[in-house]
Design a protein around this motif. Structure first.
Motif, PDB file in Angstrom:
ATOM      1  N   GLU A  57       0.812  -1.217   0.000  1.00  0.00           N
ATOM      2  CA  GLU A  57       0.000   0.000   0.000  1.00  0.00           C
ATOM      3  C   GLU A  57       0.847   1.270   0.000  1.00  0.00           C
ATOM      4  N   LYS A  79      -1.415   3.088  -2.242  1.00  0.00           N
ATOM      5  CA  LYS A  79      -1.988   4.385  -1.876  1.00  0.00           C
ATOM      6  C   LYS A  79      -0.969   5.520  -1.949  1.00  0.00           C
ATOM      7  N   TYR A 138      -6.183   3.612  -6.407  1.00  0.00           N
ATOM      8  CA  TYR A 138      -6.315   4.068  -5.030  1.00  0.00           C
ATOM      9  C   TYR A 138      -5.215   5.053  -4.628  1.00  0.00           C
ATOM     10  N   ILE A 166      -2.886   7.357   4.771  1.00  0.00           N
ATOM     11  CA  ILE A 166      -2.416   6.018   4.401  1.00  0.00           C
ATOM     12  C   ILE A 166      -2.263   5.083   5.588  1.00  0.00           C
TER      13      ILE A 166
END
Length: 416
Positions: A86, A119, A139, A392
């Motif tokens: 992410e 992210k 995203y 995040i």
């Protein structure tokens, strides 16, 4: 390795030993694991260790270390298996091997990206044309590029278009890059929910119509903005500050370190309070009729009005005013001849010794602003860490935070 929440890899700098250095401690956020020794970092070469990473922060400063280069290369190969990644922060000297992070995958933007849940992407350097890869990450909320290549310092029309197409972006950090006003507006129109914007410069900032053509439309197009920094030299009217207070009510930090602002008493009185503004950095503030405002009663009125507009501001906005002499604010003989009658000075005018300078110095003393920059940087770092947690889920803690914990700590506790 299941306990690892935040992985900061910097094997070239061993951590301090508490026995050898009992008075020096490294501050660490809760559940944050920073690996400093090479022997701790080498096991990361194994793919099974890195199988479930969600957050990777690689920071290394020495390109000449072959062992570190090998670790970085092995990490690059392992990243292909990190489908749950992410946050990817690659700030080391060897991170140029990651610049083509998406080039190994098919160029068709409809194909599955290497990290579908990504992210945040923070790179040490990247060619602006490579930003096309951002379109693969639906995203993506944070994009930050630290250094610009010598021949690629400008964000082109195409690169600005790629950024503007990332509708979910909340933070754009391009501090070492330049962009034209038209291309900047392409980003603003596409990313209207930006909360963080940092730019190295705007190419046409010194033009006479910069405020009307670029700055004001940018402010009006970013109503959720909380942090703005532009490293360009330009001039704006005090009415622009009023427009900022109306259009960006949540703004917390405004850094325009090379900008100069003309402010009149009438404009200041009409400005709505910037309730959340904690940090303001400008090159100079030129008040209209400074000789008149230097009178004792008028100066007190100015201080009261300033506190109304900037209730949470507690630092000197003009960084050049930090270094005045002890008697500068009380020495009326310093006032130069060109300041005796108000006229707008040129953009490159050095106002030291003028009534504009004396007025500001006296105003900061009445407001009791500290003559140091530490508190400003600390507030800014604390805000940025909190912002990253909000966006995040975890702060991207730089290695400097472990070397200078006072400046980066999120608490008021002092470290030796």
């Amino acid at each position: 390795m299941g306990f690892v929440k935040h992985l900061l890899l910097r094997p070239d700098a061993p951590s301090d030993d508490e026995t050898a250095h009992p008075t020096r401690r490294i501050a660490c956020f809760q559940k944050c694991r920073a690996l400093h020794r090479r022997q701790d970092a080498e096991p990361l070469n194994k793919a099974q260790v890195l199988r479930c990473l969600k957050f990777l922060h690689l920071e290394n400063q020495f390109r000449t270390d072959p062992a570190t280069a090998a670790i970085a290369e092995n990490l690059r190969l392992s990243l292909e298996e990190q489908t749950g990644l992410e946050v990817l922060a690659l700030k080391g000297m060897h991170c140029d091997v990651f610049e083509s992070f998406g080039n190994s995958s098919p160029t068709n933007l409809h194909d599955e990206p290497p990290w579908p849940l990504l992210k945040a992407l923070c790179l040490r350097t990247c060619n602006p044309l490579s930003l096309k890869q951002l379109l693969k990450f639906q995203y993506i909320q944070v994009i930050a590029i630290g250094q610009a290549e010598p021949n690629a310092r400008r964000i082109t029309f195409e690169a600005a278009g790629y950024i503007g197409m990332c509708r979910k972006l909340r933070a754009v950090d391009l501090e070492n890059y330049e962009i034209s006003g038209a291309d900047l507006m392409n980003i603003v129109r596409g990313c209207a929910k930006l909360k963080y914007l940092r730019l190295g410069g705007i190419l046409d900032a010194e033009g006479p119509n910069f405020a009307e053509d670029t700055f004001l439309p940018m402010i009006r197009g970013l109503p959720f903005l909380e942090f703005l920094k532009i490293w360009s030299r330009f001039r704006i009217d005090g009415a622009v500050i009023g427009e900022i207070s109306r259009c960006c009510p949540c703004l917390a930090f405004l850094e325009l370190p090379r900008a100069r602002v003309d402010v009149s008493w009438t404009t200041l009185c009409r400005t709505l309070p910037l309730t959340y503004l904690r940090g303001l950095k400008l090159s100079a503030i030129w008040f209209e009729r400074p000789k008149h405002l230097l009178q004792t009663e008028e100066l007190k009125r100015l201080a009261m009005e300033w506190r109304r507009v900037f209730p949470k501001l507690a630092v000197i906005p003009c960084h050049g005013d930090l270094y005045w002499g002890e008697n500068d604010s009380d020495n009326d003989e310093m006032i130069s001849d060109e300041a005796t009658v108000y006229q707008k000075p040129l953009l490159d005018f050095d106002d030291y010794g003028s009534s504009w300078f004396i007025l500001r110095v006296k105003l900061w003393k009445i407001l009791n602003y500290p003559t140091e920059t530490f508190s400003f940087e600390k507030m800014k770092n604390m805000w940025k860490r909190q912002f990253e947690v909000e966006m995040i889920g975890w702060p991207i803690v730089p290695f400097a935070a472990f070397l200078d914990p006072n400046l980066h700590s999120t608490s008021s506790r002092e470290y030796d």
